[in-house]
Design an enzyme around this catalytic site. Structure first.
Site, mmCIF file in Angstrom:
data_model
loop_
_atom_site.group_PDB
_atom_site.id
_atom_site.type_symbol
_atom_site.label_atom_id
_atom_site.label_comp_id
_atom_site.label_asym_id
_atom_site.label_seq_id
_atom_site.Cartn_x
_atom_site.Cartn_y
_atom_site.Cartn_z
ATOM 1 N N MET A 188 0.842 -1.195 0.000
ATOM 2 C CA MET A 188 0.000 0.000 0.000
ATOM 3 C C MET A 188 0.885 1.257 0.000
ATOM 4 S SD MET A 188 -3.400 -0.925 2.095
ATOM 5 C CE MET A 188 -2.756 -0.789 3.729
ATOM 6 N N GLY A 189 2.177 1.083 -0.278
ATOM 7 C CA GLY A 189 3.062 2.234 -0.403
ATOM 8 C C GLY A 189 3.524 2.789 0.930
ATOM 9 N N GLY A 210 10.953 -2.716 5.824
ATOM 10 C CA GLY A 210 10.213 -3.983 5.809
ATOM 11 C C GLY A 210 9.789 -4.325 4.382
ATOM 12 N N HIS A 211 9.153 -3.348 3.708
ATOM 13 C CA HIS A 211 8.753 -3.566 2.311
ATOM 14 C C HIS A 211 9.983 -3.900 1.449
ATOM 15 C CE1 HIS A 211 5.476 -0.579 3.519
ATOM 16 N NE2 HIS A 211 4.776 -1.619 3.107
ATOM 17 N N GLN A 265 -10.488 -2.963 1.957
ATOM 18 C CA GLN A 265 -10.019 -3.666 3.161
ATOM 19 C C GLN A 265 -10.034 -2.775 4.403
ATOM 20 O OE1 GLN A 265 -6.107 -4.435 1.274
ATOM 21 N NE2 GLN A 265 -5.209 -3.975 3.276
ATOM 22 N N GLN A 269 -2.787 -12.606 7.445
ATOM 23 C CA GLN A 269 -2.984 -12.299 6.021
ATOM 24 C C GLN A 269 -2.241 -13.318 5.147
ATOM 25 O OE1 GLN A 269 -2.771 -8.191 4.114
ATOM 26 N NE2 GLN A 269 -0.677 -8.869 3.823
ATOM 27 N N SER A 325 6.292 -0.186 10.287
ATOM 28 C CA SER A 325 4.941 -0.081 9.727
ATOM 29 C C SER A 325 4.790 1.319 9.139
ATOM 30 C CB SER A 325 3.911 -0.279 10.838
ATOM 31 O OG SER A 325 2.656 0.209 10.432
ATOM 32 N N SER A 326 4.049 1.404 8.045
ATOM 33 C CA SER A 326 3.797 2.732 7.448
ATOM 34 C C SER A 326 3.081 3.619 8.461
ATOM 35 C CB SER A 326 2.933 2.602 6.192
ATOM 36 O OG SER A 326 3.530 1.712 5.291
ATOM 37 N N ARG A 327 2.285 2.994 9.339
ATOM 38 C CA ARG A 327 1.500 3.762 10.310
ATOM 39 C C ARG A 327 2.349 4.314 11.455
ATOM 40 N NH1 ARG A 327 -2.695 -0.357 9.061
ATOM 41 N NH2 ARG A 327 -4.466 0.753 8.193
HETATM 42 P P1 AMP Z 1 1.404 -2.909 3.464
HETATM 43 O O1 AMP Z 1 1.979 -1.843 2.588
HETATM 44 O O2 AMP Z 1 1.290 -2.521 4.896
HETATM 45 O O3 AMP Z 1 0.144 -3.517 2.886
HETATM 46 O O4 AMP Z 1 2.475 -4.102 3.463
HETATM 47 C C1 AMP Z 1 2.885 -4.702 2.265
HETATM 48 C C2 AMP Z 1 3.665 -5.947 2.607
HETATM 49 O O5 AMP Z 1 4.806 -5.602 3.388
HETATM 50 C C3 AMP Z 1 2.844 -6.956 3.429
HETATM 51 O O6 AMP Z 1 3.105 -8.256 2.962
HETATM 52 C C4 AMP Z 1 3.381 -6.749 4.828
HETATM 53 O O7 AMP Z 1 3.279 -7.902 5.645
HETATM 54 C C5 AMP Z 1 4.841 -6.436 4.541
HETATM 55 N N1 AMP Z 1 5.425 -5.710 5.682
HETATM 56 C C6 AMP Z 1 4.920 -4.630 6.323
HETATM 57 N N2 AMP Z 1 5.693 -4.292 7.368
HETATM 58 C C7 AMP Z 1 6.716 -5.183 7.405
HETATM 59 C C8 AMP Z 1 7.844 -5.376 8.260
HETATM 60 N N3 AMP Z 1 8.073 -4.587 9.289
HETATM 61 N N4 AMP Z 1 8.677 -6.404 7.982
HETATM 62 C C9 AMP Z 1 8.439 -7.237 6.927
HETATM 63 N N5 AMP Z 1 7.406 -7.100 6.087
HETATM 64 C C10 AMP Z 1 6.543 -6.104 6.319
#
Ligand code: AMP
Length: 307
Positions: free
Chosen positions: A53-54, A59-60, A84, A177, A209-211
């Site tokens: 989701m950018g 992590g991404h 979602q 998920q 986390s993006s948040r």
């Molecule tokens: P999102 O942009 O939050 O939908 O995340 C996209 C992908 O990145 C999803 O598969 C998440 O599980 C993964 N993701 C998000 N945060 C992390 C993190 N801290 N470490 C590893 N993968 C992550």
């Protein structure tokens, strides 16, 4: 002889890509993606896909790097999926910075960033594949975010249909998920391997986390209680073999005692099917969700899990 010529042709056609990697393409339309991806199929190149989701963080990028290592071409999608999010959740104010994301992805040497609009993805088609794995979607995050996993399955199945990846990469951070998507792929008999990558954390242990950008300094410090309790639970269950009921009770109390933090859930479940467990005598996931101010954060630890 014919085979040798075939191989030579293939080598010559791939040579420019190997010697002079093509610049990353930003694609907004499904038809454009289909056109470009024809050449991947013609050259039997494997496609690694990372849906996001950018507002990208390390992590991404760890998922992107793994995809880069294991595939010939890498596609990353950036799409904040409205279906979602619940009506009172943060869809409108979810952090977005496409320019920065594109810069980061360009440095990773990926091939395509797919950034469709909501209309491009859904148009008039609002159909949702109904996830059959009710036992996976009705607990943990699925219980507090009603309809969330239906929305996730809807967007991921649509994206898989467009991208047709050989492998798709998801983070353990969203462990539920990952299980739901792996089950959906089995149900729909898709030819995509679903790969899980480890959680990347900040130096102090907070799961990236993006948040996290929403958090003020003091809230950020308070949020650390979740990871602390996940580790505490792992120790109490894995080393001291306490019953999960007692562990959960202790950890919930500690989280609830933390000012600024509201507990959503803290649970210990079977890592395979998310059923309830009494002890750590099978692989387990210890998972929690909290709210710090308006920000919802999740995290988990796997114990005894072998993939
Ligand atoms: P999102 O942009 O939050 O939908 O995340 C996209 C992908 O990145 C999803 O598969 C998440 O599980 C993964 N993701 C998000 N945060 C992390 C993190 N801290 N470490 C590893 N993968 C992550």
């Amino acid at each position: 002889m014919v085979l040798v010529i075939e191989y030579l042709n293939l080598f010559v056609s791939l040579c420019p890509c190997i010697l002079f990697p093509l610049p990353m393409k930003l694609v907004e339309r499904i038809l454009d993606y289909c056109e470009i991806s024809k050449s991947f199929k013609n050259h039997a190149q494997s496609i690694g896909f990372v849906p996001t989701m950018g507002f990208l963080h390390k992590g991404h990028l760890s998922l992107v790097r793994r995809a880069r290592e294991e595939n010939d071409v890498v596609i990353v999608s950036i799409f904040v999926n409205p279906t979602q999010f619940g009506p009172n959740e943060d869809f409108e104010k979810y952090p977005r910075d496409l320019e920065r994301d594109v810069d980061l992805l360009e440095k990773e040497g990926i091939d395509i960033v797919f950034v469709p609009s909501v209309d491009e993805i859904y148009g008039r088609d609002r159909s949702r594949p109904v996830p059959t794995c009710k036992h996976l979607i009705n607990c943990l995050c699925g219980k507090s975010r009603h309809g969330h996993f239906k929305g996730v399955c809807q967007i991921v199945s649509k994206l898989f249909d467009i991208v047709k990846p050989n492998r798709a990469y998801f983070g353990q951070k969203d462990y539920q998920q990952f299980l739901v998507i792996r089950e959906m792929v089995k149900d729909l008999k898709l030819n995509t391997e679903v790969v899980m990558c480890p959680i990347i954390r900040e130096k102090d242990g907070l799961a990236m986390s993006s948040r996290n950008v929403y958090l003020a300094e003091e809230q950020r410090r308070a949020a650390l209680v979740l990871y602390r309790m996940l580790k505490e639970a792992r120790c109490r269950g894995g080393i001291y073999a306490f019953p999960t009921k007692d562990i959960v009770e202790y950890c919930k109390k500690e989280i609830e005692n933390q000012p600024l933090v509201t507990l959503d859930y803290f649970e210990i479940r079977n890592a395979k099917d998310l059923s309830k467990v009494k002890t750590f005598d099978c692989p387990v996931v210890i998972a929690g969700a909290i709210k710090v101010g308006e920000t919802r954060l999740i995290d988990n630890i796997l114990v005894g899990y072998r993939g």
